[in-house]
Design a protein around this motif. Structure first.
Motif, PDB file in Angstrom:
ATOM      1  N   ILE A  69       0.724  -1.079  -0.194  1.00 27.75           N
ATOM      2  CA  ILE A  69      -0.048   0.028  -0.068  1.00 27.75           C
ATOM      3  C   ILE A  69       0.875   1.375  -0.002  1.00 27.75           C
ATOM      4  CG2 ILE A  69      -1.727   1.277   1.355  1.00 27.75           C
ATOM      5  CD1 ILE A  69      -2.897  -1.589   2.042  1.00 27.75           C
ATOM      6  N   ARG A  70       1.767   1.073   0.883  1.00 27.65           N
ATOM      7  CA  ARG A  70       2.689   2.440   0.863  1.00 27.65           C
ATOM      8  C   ARG A  70       3.565   2.781  -0.591  1.00 27.65           C
ATOM      9  NH1 ARG A  70       2.542   4.607   5.509  1.00 27.65           N
ATOM     10  NH2 ARG A  70       2.269   3.522   7.466  1.00 27.65           N
ATOM     11  N   ASP A  71       3.817   1.586  -1.279  1.00 22.57           N
ATOM     12  CA  ASP A  71       4.144   1.751  -2.447  1.00 22.57           C
ATOM     13  C   ASP A  71       3.306   2.299  -3.377  1.00 22.57           C
ATOM     14  OD1 ASP A  71       6.815   0.638  -1.797  1.00 22.57           O
ATOM     15  OD2 ASP A  71       6.188  -1.361  -2.597  1.00 22.57           O
ATOM     16  N   ALA A  72       2.126   1.892  -3.289  1.00 23.75           N
ATOM     17  CA  ALA A  72       1.157   2.652  -4.154  1.00 23.75           C
ATOM     18  C   ALA A  72       0.894   3.902  -3.987  1.00 23.75           C
ATOM     19  CB  ALA A  72      -0.114   1.687  -4.114  1.00 23.75           C
ATOM     20  N   ALA A  73       1.059   4.393  -2.667  1.00 23.69           N
ATOM     21  CA  ALA A  73       0.690   5.711  -2.137  1.00 23.69           C
ATOM     22  C   ALA A  73       2.055   6.608  -2.049  1.00 23.69           C
ATOM     23  CB  ALA A  73       0.373   5.769  -0.843  1.00 23.69           C
ATOM     24  N   SER A  74       3.275   6.298  -2.841  1.00 24.10           N
ATOM     25  CA  SER A  74       4.504   7.013  -2.594  1.00 24.10           C
ATOM     26  C   SER A  74       4.497   8.260  -3.156  1.00 24.10           C
ATOM     27  CB  SER A  74       5.538   6.128  -3.382  1.00 24.10           C
ATOM     28  OG  SER A  74       5.317   5.901  -4.888  1.00 24.10           O
ATOM     29  N   VAL A  75       3.537   8.713  -4.077  1.00 20.22           N
ATOM     30  CA  VAL A  75       3.505  10.008  -4.676  1.00 20.22           C
ATOM     31  C   VAL A  75       3.182  10.914  -3.756  1.00 20.22           C
ATOM     32  CG1 VAL A  75       1.021   9.700  -5.603  1.00 20.22           C
ATOM     33  CG2 VAL A  75       2.951  11.371  -6.874  1.00 20.22           C
ATOM     34  N   LEU A  76       2.230  10.257  -2.736  1.00 24.51           N
ATOM     35  CA  LEU A  76       1.734  11.635  -1.815  1.00 24.51           C
ATOM     36  C   LEU A  76       2.394  11.420  -0.498  1.00 24.51           C
ATOM     37  CD1 LEU A  76      -2.002  11.407  -2.781  1.00 24.51           C
ATOM     38  CD2 LEU A  76      -0.456  13.208  -3.365  1.00 24.51           C
ATOM     39  N   ALA A  77       3.478  10.885  -0.448  1.00 27.69           N
ATOM     40  CA  ALA A  77       4.259  10.426   0.977  1.00 27.69           C
ATOM     41  C   ALA A  77       4.810  11.559   1.646  1.00 27.69           C
ATOM     42  CB  ALA A  77       5.501   9.505   0.843  1.00 27.69           C
ATOM     43  N   ASP A  78       4.986  12.797   0.919  1.00 24.66           N
ATOM     44  CA  ASP A  78       5.384  13.944   1.637  1.00 24.66           C
ATOM     45  C   ASP A  78       4.190  14.794   1.825  1.00 24.66           C
ATOM     46  OD1 ASP A  78       7.959  13.036   1.822  1.00 24.66           O
ATOM     47  OD2 ASP A  78       8.498  13.664  -0.293  1.00 24.66           O
ATOM     48  N   ASN A  79       2.808  14.666   1.748  1.00 25.07           N
ATOM     49  CA  ASN A  79       1.821  15.166   1.901  1.00 25.07           C
ATOM     50  C   ASN A  79       1.337  15.211   3.335  1.00 25.07           C
ATOM     51  OD1 ASN A  79       2.124  15.096  -1.037  1.00 25.07           O
ATOM     52  ND2 ASN A  79       0.555  16.709  -0.903  1.00 25.07           N
ATOM     53  N   HIS A  80       1.287  16.149   4.193  1.00 20.45           N
ATOM     54  CA  HIS A  80       1.044  15.797   5.597  1.00 20.45           C
ATOM     55  C   HIS A  80      -0.107  16.836   6.107  1.00 20.45           C
ATOM     56  CE1 HIS A  80       4.210  12.844   6.060  1.00 20.45           C
ATOM     57  NE2 HIS A  80       4.874  13.773   5.477  1.00 20.45           N
ATOM     58  N   GLY A  81      -0.173  18.000   5.706  1.00 22.14           N
ATOM     59  CA  GLY A  81      -0.963  19.136   6.605  1.00 22.14           C
ATOM     60  C   GLY A  81      -2.138  19.413   6.079  1.00 22.14           C
ATOM     61  N   ASP A 230     -16.157  28.552  -2.674  1.00 19.01           N
ATOM     62  CA  ASP A 230     -15.343  27.766  -1.620  1.00 19.01           C
ATOM     63  C   ASP A 230     -15.305  26.234  -2.087  1.00 19.01           C
ATOM     64  OD1 ASP A 230     -18.155  27.417  -1.558  1.00 19.01           O
ATOM     65  OD2 ASP A 230     -18.052  27.104   0.867  1.00 19.01           O
ATOM     66  N   GLY A 231     -14.536  25.455  -1.333  1.00 23.46           N
ATOM     67  CA  GLY A 231     -14.278  24.272  -2.008  1.00 23.46           C
ATOM     68  C   GLY A 231     -13.194  23.629  -1.293  1.00 23.46           C
ATOM     69  N   ALA A 232     -12.745  22.291  -1.526  1.00 26.30           N
ATOM     70  CA  ALA A 232     -11.544  21.724  -1.050  1.00 26.30           C
ATOM     71  C   ALA A 232     -10.546  21.063  -2.281  1.00 26.30           C
ATOM     72  CB  ALA A 232     -12.016  20.484  -0.229  1.00 26.30           C
ATOM     73  N   LEU A 233      -9.318  21.573  -2.061  1.00 26.21           N
ATOM     74  CA  LEU A 233      -8.577  21.228  -3.169  1.00 26.21           C
ATOM     75  C   LEU A 233      -7.652  19.992  -2.754  1.00 26.21           C
ATOM     76  CD1 LEU A 233      -7.121  21.643  -5.961  1.00 26.21           C
ATOM     77  CD2 LEU A 233      -5.606  23.227  -4.770  1.00 26.21           C
ATOM     78  N   LEU A 234      -7.422  18.860  -3.322  1.00 26.13           N
ATOM     79  CA  LEU A 234      -6.710  17.833  -2.959  1.00 26.13           C
ATOM     80  C   LEU A 234      -5.732  17.391  -4.131  1.00 26.13           C
ATOM     81  CD1 LEU A 234      -9.856  17.288  -1.982  1.00 26.13           C
ATOM     82  CD2 LEU A 234      -8.838  15.363  -0.899  1.00 26.13           C
ATOM     83  N   PRO A 235      -4.720  17.222  -3.818  1.00 22.58           N
ATOM     84  CA  PRO A 235      -3.500  16.609  -4.933  1.00 22.58           C
ATOM     85  C   PRO A 235      -3.610  15.293  -5.174  1.00 22.58           C
ATOM     86  CG  PRO A 235      -2.309  17.003  -2.798  1.00 22.58           C
ATOM     87  CD  PRO A 235      -3.681  17.591  -2.404  1.00 22.58           C
TER      88      PRO A 235
END
Length: 544
Positions: A69-81, A230-235
């Motif tokens: 799962i972490r491999d599949a999620a690696s592109v967002l591994a540095d997104n935290h806040g 207004d809205g929510a933006l997600l990478p």
């Protein structure tokens, strides 16, 4: 019972999204043969449901899927806040929090951590891993009807590609069929809670220039609060693929057709604060945020899990995580009953444990949406913060005050005000790093396929008693001695006191369930360890 059965299986799972797939994986790990049917042709294609909390990642760790799962999620591994801003180009910006785990304090409680993996990336991992474990997953297979009797459930499933009908006979049915669950409706199980909270349209889009506007701000989500847009933006990839959640007001007559590509693109530009931004709309999906919890978690041989049992506001991603944890709780109990180690009464503890957790968690999810001013959510009258307990406490610190536990205090809150994982019955067992034959592992890695008894290397009478009890009851019961010396089965790191961490004396013992929750403990030695342990297990497993 209808004898014209095409397929017989101990467990039938209806619904192949996150909760159904996770439940299938957990059952396969426990050797329970089952069939999963999902009416859609494949897994989700929309990037949603991305937050996997620490407890969920612990479950995937034990099931051998965490690294995948972490491999599949690696592109967002540095997104935290989580950022809140009037726009991304103005000065009115505030981090609601900048790090999920500031200071790395989570490591004291768990070998795992949060993981940002969108549903469209996570589900294929679960499919592949579950099938590798032996799961029978069938997509484009729709449940048409079912009936249950005292011995099992008979279901008719339609292959949506061929039109063929198959009659399935199962001992138990798990309904992971979503918030508008036809199975729940047939069971006439009502729901409690405020109901609908707000509605959004989730818009996927491409923008090559937005990454430059975002800059180094690696957020999980940015709540954009321009009252006109207004809205929510997600990478999605931090480069050119993005998601925007726009408020939708169907109660005021607004329809999905009103969300044209042109309107959506202009809304995103205004919200971001970049009038000339390149925006290519690639998809739209409506979704509804609600707070509802089923009055019961099942009836007879049918059990609800996930959204069929509870709907929660999306802030904090509590809904999917609670659902996956539903499936894990139910899986080990089904395995024990189907395998003959437990009486059917064990399955009644599923509702006793998970329903209170769902009620408390759903209320906190709504509170968090209000705190974060989630676009479209007006909130409820009264002050924010009436429900105490931080995000980690809600995710990891909840307890079972009733159910398959002995010695839990039924008057304690299901979600405490702070983290309190000290081996009390009904709480998730403490995490300690230990070494076994030179291999480093967490004590949580021990818990999956059996009850586990922990005792001290200097007091082996408990381990000897465990061997005799397992033989007499005909169950698998693993027992380990812990200590700082080489004579211990598990050598604690840095001389850690395992007994103190588990709230018992060195001459006591702790019994942990397959789901890593403490089932029972003895604070010290007893005159007849075998009898005490046998009685505890017989009660927990509902053995007559």
């Amino acid at each position: 019972m209808n004898e014209n059965v095409d397929h017989r299986v101990p467990v039938l799972i209806v619904g192949g999204s996150l909760v159904g797939l996770s439940t299938s994986l957990f059952l396969s790990r426990l050797g329970v043969r089952h069939l999963l049917v999902e009416k859609h042709a494949g897994t989700s294609t929309h990037p949603r449901g991305r937050g996997n909390n620490v407890r969920t990642m612990e479950l995937f760790r034990t099931a051998g899927a965490e690294s995948l799962i972490r491999d599949a999620a690696s592109v967002l591994a540095d997104n935290h806040g989580i950022l809140q801003a009037a726009s991304l180009t103005g000065d009115d910006q505030e981090w609601l929090f900048k790090e999920i785990d500031p200071g790395g304090g989570l490591a004291r409680f768990s070998p795992s951590g949060w993981c940002l993996c969108s549903q469209n990336d996570l589900e294929p991992v679960l499919v592949d891993h579950a099938r590798a474990q032996g799961s029978d997953l069938r997509f484009s297979a729709e449940l048409l009807n079912f009936d249950q009797d005292t011995d099992g459930v008979t279901a008719v499933v339609k292959d949506r590609e061929t039109g063929e009908h198959t009659t399935v006979r199962a001992d138990y049915l798990v309904a992971a069929d979503g918030p508008r669950s036809p199975i729940r409706e047939q069971l006439r199980i009502g729901q409690t809670g405020p109901g609908d909270l707000f509605h959004n349209v989730s818009i996927t889009f491409r923008s090559r220039d937005l990454a430059a506007v975002v800059g180094e701000r690696r957020f999980i989500v940015c709540y954009l609060t321009n009252p006109d847009a207004d809205g929510a933006l997600l990478p999605v990839d931090n480069e050119e693929r993005w998601v925007f959640h726009a408020p939708w007001k169907p109660d005021l007559g607004e329809t999905l057709e009103d969300f044209t590509d042109e309107r959506c693109a202009e809304h995103i530009r205004r919200a971001v604060g970049a009038p000339g931004l390149d925006v290519e709309i690639t998809g739209k999906a409506p979704w509804h945020a609600a707070e509802r919890v089923a009055e019961r978690y099942g009836a007879g041989r049918v059990f609800l899990a996930g959204d069929s049992a509870h709907e929660m506001s999306p802030t904090g991603a509590f809904g999917s995580n609670t659902g996956i944890q539903d499936g894990h709780n139910l899986a080990w109990k089904l395995a024990a009953v189907v395998g003959g180690e437990a009486g059917p009464g064990l399955l009644e503890t599923y509702e006793a444990e998970r329903l209170p957790v769902a009620r408390e968690t759903s209320a906190r999810a709504s509170t968090r949406s209000q705190e974060h001013s989630h676009p479209g959510y007006a909130g409820t009258p009264g002050p924010v913060g009436g429900r105490k307990g931080g995000m980690l406490t809600v995710a990891l610190g909840y307890r079972y005050v009733r159910g398959a536990v002995l010695g839990a205090d039924p008057d304690l809150p299901v979600v405490p005000e702070g983290m309190d994982l000290r081996g009390e019955p009904g709480t998730r067992a403490p995490h300690l790093w230990v070494r076994r034959d030179g291999e480093r592992l967490s004590t949580l890695d021990l818990y999956e396929r059996s009850f586990v008894l922990l005792c001290d290397a200097a007091h082996t009478e408990w381990r000897a008693a465990a061997g005799r009890v397992a033989e007499k009851l005909g169950i698998r019961l693993d027992a380990y001695t812990l200590g700082a010396g080489p004579e211990a089965d598990l050598v604690t790191e840095n001389g850690a006191d395992w007994a103190a961490a588990h709230g018992t004396g060195a001459d006591g013992a702790v019994l942990v369930r397959p789901d890593a929750f403490v089932a029972w403990r003895s604070p010290g030695a007893v005159p007849d360890a075998e009898t005490v342990l046998r009685d505890a297990l017989a009660t927990l497993l509902h053995r007559a």
